[in-house]
Design a protein around this motif. Sequence first.
Motif, mmCIF file in Angstrom:
data_model
loop_
_atom_site.group_PDB
_atom_site.id
_atom_site.type_symbol
_atom_site.label_atom_id
_atom_site.label_comp_id
_atom_site.label_asym_id
_atom_site.label_seq_id
_atom_site.Cartn_x
_atom_site.Cartn_y
_atom_site.Cartn_z
ATOM 1 N N VAL A 162 0.847 -1.194 0.000
ATOM 2 C CA VAL A 162 0.000 0.000 0.000
ATOM 3 C C VAL A 162 0.887 1.250 0.000
ATOM 4 C CG1 VAL A 162 -1.768 1.299 1.242
ATOM 5 C CG2 VAL A 162 -1.797 -1.201 1.273
ATOM 6 N N SER A 163 0.680 2.107 -0.999
ATOM 7 C CA SER A 163 1.497 3.319 -1.095
ATOM 8 C C SER A 163 0.865 4.448 -0.282
ATOM 9 C CB SER A 163 1.611 3.736 -2.560
ATOM 10 O OG SER A 163 0.344 4.110 -3.047
ATOM 11 N N PHE B 144 0.026 7.275 -1.446
ATOM 12 C CA PHE B 144 -1.057 7.812 -2.275
ATOM 13 C C PHE B 144 -2.346 7.018 -2.039
ATOM 14 C CE2 PHE B 144 -3.663 7.635 -6.100
ATOM 15 C CZ PHE B 144 -3.797 8.973 -6.434
ATOM 16 N N GLN B 145 -2.208 5.688 -2.009
ATOM 17 C CA GLN B 145 -3.391 4.847 -1.835
ATOM 18 C C GLN B 145 -4.022 5.039 -0.465
ATOM 19 O OE1 GLN B 145 -1.353 1.278 -2.981
ATOM 20 N NE2 GLN B 145 -2.481 1.131 -4.904
ATOM 21 N N THR C 121 -7.767 6.546 -0.057
ATOM 22 C CA THR C 121 -8.758 5.711 0.630
ATOM 23 C C THR C 121 -9.393 6.507 1.767
ATOM 24 O OG1 THR C 121 -7.496 3.737 0.116
ATOM 25 C CG2 THR C 121 -9.114 3.544 1.868
ATOM 26 N N GLU D 282 -14.097 2.854 -7.214
ATOM 27 C CA GLU D 282 -12.786 3.456 -6.960
ATOM 28 C C GLU D 282 -12.365 4.389 -8.089
ATOM 29 O OE1 GLU D 282 -10.452 -0.038 -6.708
ATOM 30 O OE2 GLU D 282 -11.541 -0.704 -4.937
ATOM 31 N N ALA E 93 -2.929 1.122 7.136
ATOM 32 C CA ALA E 93 -2.528 0.003 6.275
ATOM 33 C C ALA E 93 -1.306 0.276 5.416
ATOM 34 C CB ALA E 93 -3.696 -0.391 5.380
ATOM 35 N N TRP F 211 1.251 -3.270 -11.584
ATOM 36 C CA TRP F 211 0.733 -2.627 -10.365
ATOM 37 C C TRP F 211 1.138 -1.168 -10.358
ATOM 38 C CZ3 TRP F 211 2.994 -0.164 -6.155
ATOM 39 C CH2 TRP F 211 2.154 0.040 -5.058
ATOM 40 N N SER F 212 0.212 -0.323 -9.912
ATOM 41 C CA SER F 212 0.532 1.108 -9.821
ATOM 42 C C SER F 212 0.301 1.615 -8.402
ATOM 43 C CB SER F 212 -0.345 1.906 -10.785
ATOM 44 O OG SER F 212 -0.255 3.283 -10.478
ATOM 45 N N PRO F 213 1.259 2.381 -7.863
ATOM 46 C CA PRO F 213 1.036 2.953 -6.515
ATOM 47 C C PRO F 213 -0.006 4.053 -6.533
ATOM 48 C CG PRO F 213 3.083 3.784 -7.452
ATOM 49 C CD PRO F 213 2.569 2.766 -8.416
ATOM 50 N N PHE F 214 -0.455 4.430 -7.739
ATOM 51 C CA PHE F 214 -1.431 5.506 -7.842
ATOM 52 C C PHE F 214 -2.834 5.000 -8.208
ATOM 53 C CE2 PHE F 214 2.746 7.389 -8.807
ATOM 54 C CZ PHE F 214 2.834 8.215 -7.692
ATOM 55 N N SER F 215 -3.097 3.724 -7.937
ATOM 56 C CA SER F 215 -4.449 3.198 -8.164
ATOM 57 C C SER F 215 -5.276 3.470 -6.898
ATOM 58 C CB SER F 215 -4.387 1.707 -8.464
ATOM 59 O OG SER F 215 -3.811 1.033 -7.370
ATOM 60 N N PHE F 216 -6.580 3.287 -7.013
ATOM 61 C CA PHE F 216 -7.461 3.545 -5.866
ATOM 62 C C PHE F 216 -7.943 2.227 -5.290
ATOM 63 C CE2 PHE F 216 -7.707 7.212 -8.661
ATOM 64 C CZ PHE F 216 -7.424 8.242 -7.770
ATOM 65 N N GLN F 217 -7.903 2.137 -3.962
ATOM 66 C CA GLN F 217 -8.313 0.891 -3.291
ATOM 67 C C GLN F 217 -9.224 1.191 -2.104
ATOM 68 O OE1 GLN F 217 -5.065 -2.288 -4.093
ATOM 69 N NE2 GLN F 217 -4.402 -1.080 -2.367
ATOM 70 N N THR F 218 -9.998 0.186 -1.703
ATOM 71 C CA THR F 218 -10.823 0.368 -0.511
ATOM 72 C C THR F 218 -9.950 0.126 0.719
ATOM 73 O OG1 THR F 218 -11.486 -1.940 -0.400
ATOM 74 C CG2 THR F 218 -12.886 -0.488 -1.707
ATOM 75 N N ALA F 219 -10.452 0.552 1.883
ATOM 76 C CA ALA F 219 -9.693 0.396 3.129
ATOM 77 C C ALA F 219 -9.424 -1.085 3.411
ATOM 78 C CB ALA F 219 -10.467 1.032 4.280
ATOM 79 N N GLU G 118 -9.183 -3.528 1.220
ATOM 80 C CA GLU G 118 -8.146 -4.019 0.297
ATOM 81 C C GLU G 118 -6.769 -3.596 0.789
ATOM 82 O OE1 GLU G 118 -10.014 -4.216 -4.179
ATOM 83 O OE2 GLU G 118 -9.720 -2.249 -3.311
ATOM 84 N N ASN G 119 -6.679 -2.362 1.296
ATOM 85 C CA ASN G 119 -5.398 -1.878 1.830
ATOM 86 C C ASN G 119 -4.925 -2.749 2.984
ATOM 87 O OD1 ASN G 119 -5.284 0.199 0.016
ATOM 88 N ND2 ASN G 119 -5.834 1.809 1.448
ATOM 89 N N ARG H 160 -3.530 -5.901 1.731
ATOM 90 C CA ARG H 160 -2.624 -5.772 0.589
ATOM 91 C C ARG H 160 -1.335 -6.565 0.758
ATOM 92 N NH1 ARG H 160 -2.536 -6.428 -4.173
ATOM 93 N NH2 ARG H 160 -0.388 -6.233 -4.814
ATOM 94 N N HIS I 155 6.591 -6.360 -8.562
ATOM 95 C CA HIS I 155 5.380 -5.581 -8.847
ATOM 96 C C HIS I 155 5.801 -4.253 -9.468
ATOM 97 C CE1 HIS I 155 3.393 -8.315 -6.029
ATOM 98 N NE2 HIS I 155 2.256 -7.890 -6.513
ATOM 99 N N GLY I 156 4.960 -3.732 -10.335
ATOM 100 C CA GLY I 156 5.236 -2.402 -10.880
ATOM 101 C C GLY I 156 4.820 -2.283 -12.326
#
Lengths: 516, 145
Positions: free
Chosen positions: A103-104, A106-107, A111, A257, A331, B42-50, B52-53, B56, B92-93
Amino acid sequence: MKNLYRLGLAGLALALASGSAFAQEAESLDAKVNAMFKSFTEPFVTFIFAPLPGTEFPWIVLWLVVAATIFTFYFAFVQLRWFGHAVSLVKGDYSDPNDAGEVSHFQALTTALSGTVGLGNIAGVAVAIGIGGPGATFWMILAGLLGMASKFTECTLGVKYRNEYPDGTVSGGPMYYISKGFKERGLPGGRFLAILFSIFCILGALGGGNMFQANQAHAQISGIVGDYPGWITGVVFAVVVFSVIVGGVKSIAKVTEKIVPFMGLMYVGAALIIIGLNYDQIGWAFGQIFEGAFTGLGVAGGFVGALIQGFKRAAFSNEAGVGSAAIAHSAVKTKEPITEGFVSLLEPLIDTVVICTMTALVIIITNQLIADPETGLYVLNEAGTAISTVGDTSGVALTSAAFGSAISWFPYVLALAVVLFAFSTMISWSYYGLKAWTYLFGEGKIAEITFKVIFCIFIVIGAAASLGPVIDFSDAAIFAMAVVNITGLYFLMSIVRTELSSYSKRLASGEIKKFA
Amino acid sequence: MSTTLVVGLDGEGSGDRALAYSSGLSSLIGDAEILVVYVIEWSPFSFQTAEENAQRHKRREEEISMAMERVVAPAVAKLSANNLKASGIVKHGDVATTLNLVAVEHNAAQIIVSRNSEGGFAKRVFGSATSNLVMTASVPVTVVA
């Protein structure tokens, strides 16, 4: 797991059936439930939202603002000094490429934002401006800037004291840092405060994070397609939310999302276009904001009225000090908890200082508020409680009218945005409530699915009935979270200062290096 | 000094062509080591739910282990069976960026990938991982047809 899923579906079906039955008997049952619930919860709600003696200023808002001010001074204006570093962290400049896939920053930030950006930015600001006038914007921005320090404090502790389980999953939030931090410092009462926080968090999640959202989403949809029973919206929302949080239907979550940030950008973009088209009025609008902040420009309660509304709506919108963001930020993958604190301070900036201010400027610039051309003061409505508006609108309708006056079709987009924001807020709060639930009842599939089914049942109830007292109680529960959380933060803030000092030295010495 | 060849696999059948080519090249060079790389997009700039985080880290470990087991380990075993020096990693990346980073990090002589002609609208607009790699790589790239 499949059996649990089936069990959950059966429970939901039962709930939906009872939701339907509930709707059919809504007239009589609603009144009874309201009356009974109100008698139980009124003392608590009255206590939380009680005004300071001799004023209309709710003490809970002062509690949040004073805490934000103390954290701002205690960390020597961390929100200004470390702003640039926070942006670098979000960009990934300090992220180890070997941690790719985790988890970055940014993410974690987006979130947490998806849980706060929503009705507060659209309806809440309109309420603040409608009652407190343009001057409320100034106090809202100030509260947002101060709130950045509260977020910094709570999110640093959220990462530092999170639980990392052997299977690789994590749980964090105020309940963990209060209980572990107090124990570490040899302070009594940590476990008690953590339990209290968890109880308020569950109630807040079911209320403000669920029923209120479902209720407002239904109001938006029925406003466009015409009135129809609320339980239908509730059932649809419950099924979709259930599919995501229990069934793990990732496609819905993935679509949301993608759409929610897009809607957020579209909202800000539309606001910028309207402001840009009226660029000659920007100076005047800011003049109204500054003048109103200190004179009130004729609003009820004068400048104090503007101040109360601004502070209140900022606190309601960005949740700084409430503790919810600390759960979401926990997270992230980082070896330095303080880095997530830096990143989280961007949240009130984006939520309140940017998005809320955009809404306020659009309402002011499109002249939705009626002013007396001779005196320049705003004209109050008949009851003398709020400013008269074009078309006599308030809340979401006022924002919608403001955008609609410049872009005729935008109210439809706004309605869709409200529904999607409501959905994403529900998903976020289902997680916050779940973490509080598992803190009380232990981690495990049974405990998790029990909470998730209860959560979905409350969506149907929230959309079906206009349970005013329940909503009041849920809002009060969210702010009660802040009472417990900030109490804990006062005792633990020295730990954050130690972390800040250590990180600062290591960054200066080059021990913490940039990867990009 | 041993020569390192980086072979990027995409988990499709086309990867076999890249492997076959690298085997041949390695035999010709003699003292060469083949590094099989599988990149999980995989991108660090994608959007995820809490939620999923929160899961992760666990998911990442599962993804790495699955890719290692299904794609990388069989490829390494195949190369080793032919008496070639081979090892493998999963990352990943962004595929093109990550393959290039791995090549630079291991001082590789070249990157070998196969051309995957299957592509939808997105690939036509943004370009495939292979074309991006060819345009941005810091070391020579061989694209096996």
